[in-house]
Design a protein around this motif. Sequence first.
Motif, mmCIF file in Angstrom:
data_model
loop_
_atom_site.group_PDB
_atom_site.id
_atom_site.type_symbol
_atom_site.label_atom_id
_atom_site.label_comp_id
_atom_site.label_asym_id
_atom_site.label_seq_id
_atom_site.Cartn_x
_atom_site.Cartn_y
_atom_site.Cartn_z
ATOM 1 N N UNK A 228 0.816 -1.296 0.144
ATOM 2 C CA UNK A 228 0.001 0.010 0.007
ATOM 3 C C UNK A 228 0.908 1.229 0.028
ATOM 4 N N UNK A 229 1.863 1.285 0.764
ATOM 5 C CA UNK A 229 2.903 2.277 1.091
ATOM 6 C C UNK A 229 3.490 2.395 -0.332
ATOM 7 N N UNK A 230 4.098 1.299 -0.901
ATOM 8 C CA UNK A 230 4.974 1.403 -1.902
ATOM 9 C C UNK A 230 4.112 1.860 -3.212
ATOM 10 N N UNK A 231 2.816 1.436 -3.334
ATOM 11 C CA UNK A 231 2.233 1.862 -4.443
ATOM 12 C C UNK A 231 1.812 3.302 -4.493
ATOM 13 N N UNK A 232 1.734 4.140 -3.228
ATOM 14 C CA UNK A 232 1.474 5.487 -3.252
ATOM 15 C C UNK A 232 2.383 6.408 -3.933
ATOM 16 N N UNK A 233 1.933 7.063 -4.883
ATOM 17 C CA UNK A 233 2.898 7.848 -5.763
ATOM 18 C C UNK A 233 3.611 8.957 -5.014
ATOM 19 N N UNK A 234 4.886 8.957 -5.062
ATOM 20 C CA UNK A 234 5.824 9.957 -4.403
ATOM 21 C C UNK A 234 5.323 11.449 -4.975
ATOM 22 N N UNK A 235 4.745 11.560 -6.058
ATOM 23 C CA UNK A 235 4.165 13.024 -6.475
ATOM 24 C C UNK A 235 3.080 13.495 -5.727
ATOM 25 N N UNK A 236 2.462 12.653 -4.786
ATOM 26 C CA UNK A 236 1.468 12.968 -4.125
ATOM 27 C C UNK A 236 1.779 12.686 -2.553
ATOM 28 N N UNK A 237 3.237 12.503 -2.183
ATOM 29 C CA UNK A 237 3.418 11.883 -0.827
ATOM 30 C C UNK A 237 2.682 12.885 0.261
ATOM 31 N N UNK A 238 2.174 13.971 0.114
ATOM 32 C CA UNK A 238 1.624 14.806 1.202
ATOM 33 C C UNK A 238 -0.045 13.986 1.267
ATOM 34 N N UNK A 239 -0.511 13.262 0.295
ATOM 35 C CA UNK A 239 -1.573 12.561 0.271
ATOM 36 C C UNK A 239 -1.620 11.425 1.333
ATOM 37 N N UNK A 240 -0.363 10.850 1.406
ATOM 38 C CA UNK A 240 -0.116 9.760 2.263
ATOM 39 C C UNK A 240 0.175 10.242 3.733
#
Length: 222
Positions: free
Chosen positions: A142-154
């Motif tokens: 789940x963490x790996x799939x989260x795009x770094x371009x939207x890290x503030x979303x994570x």
Amino acid sequence: MNLNNPETFKALFKRAAERKGSVRALEVLLGKKILGKKLLDDTAAQQYVAELSDDRILAAFTKQIFKSGFVWRVVENKWPDFEEHFFNFNIEKMLMMPEEMLERKAADPKIIRNYNKVKTIKANAQMMFDITMDKNISFAQFINDWPSEDIIGLWAYLKKHGQRLGGNTGPYALRLLGKDTFILSSDVEAYLRAQQIIDGGLQSKKSLTAIQAHFNKLKTES
DNA sequence: TCAATCTGCTCCGGAGATGC
DNA sequence: GCATCTCCGGAGCAGATTGA
């Protein structure tokens, strides 16, 4: 705001290289990530994150929560006892742990006796468990799939659904795990203000969006 | 020697202000 | 009226320092 004319990656890199002594010295610092005792490049680091077991992620979250507002050295010294007390952060075992047991463990001087922080272990284990059930993937995936371009979303997700993972705690934990994320340290904040990328509160939505956009731009240019 | 106080550090939540 | 922002005090504990 100075969004029309922020510093380019090229200029930033040149300045950093001068500060660190040479381009080569800077590249040594930037080229790889240190994860545990391993030195990995970006691709290998991404693979490393995806293959993490969820208990290691819960351990990283917990360690960072206890470090927050406290002397980091103390947390490191006591960490083997934390692992022992909380069954090496096994998610299922944590979820089955009764409140009285948690309270009892929180009173043991071998660990840091902050019950409010101890309670986050179970709460964050629950968040991780819910995601693995809902999405049928590991929390690491789940963490790996989260795009770094939207890290503030994570960051926002962890803050909303987890406990005490707001502020810099979540980002620090993610970096500890090897996830590609920036950190809003005081130096970074000073830089962003000097570049007029932000002007209001650091954690406001407006500021975070501007910061993410700037880092995305730097990434594209690099 | 022992007890009290200070230091370090940051998340959290409430209250009031501001913007849309 | 609702969402968001800003400010500020409270909370938490180990180790160091100070004073009795």
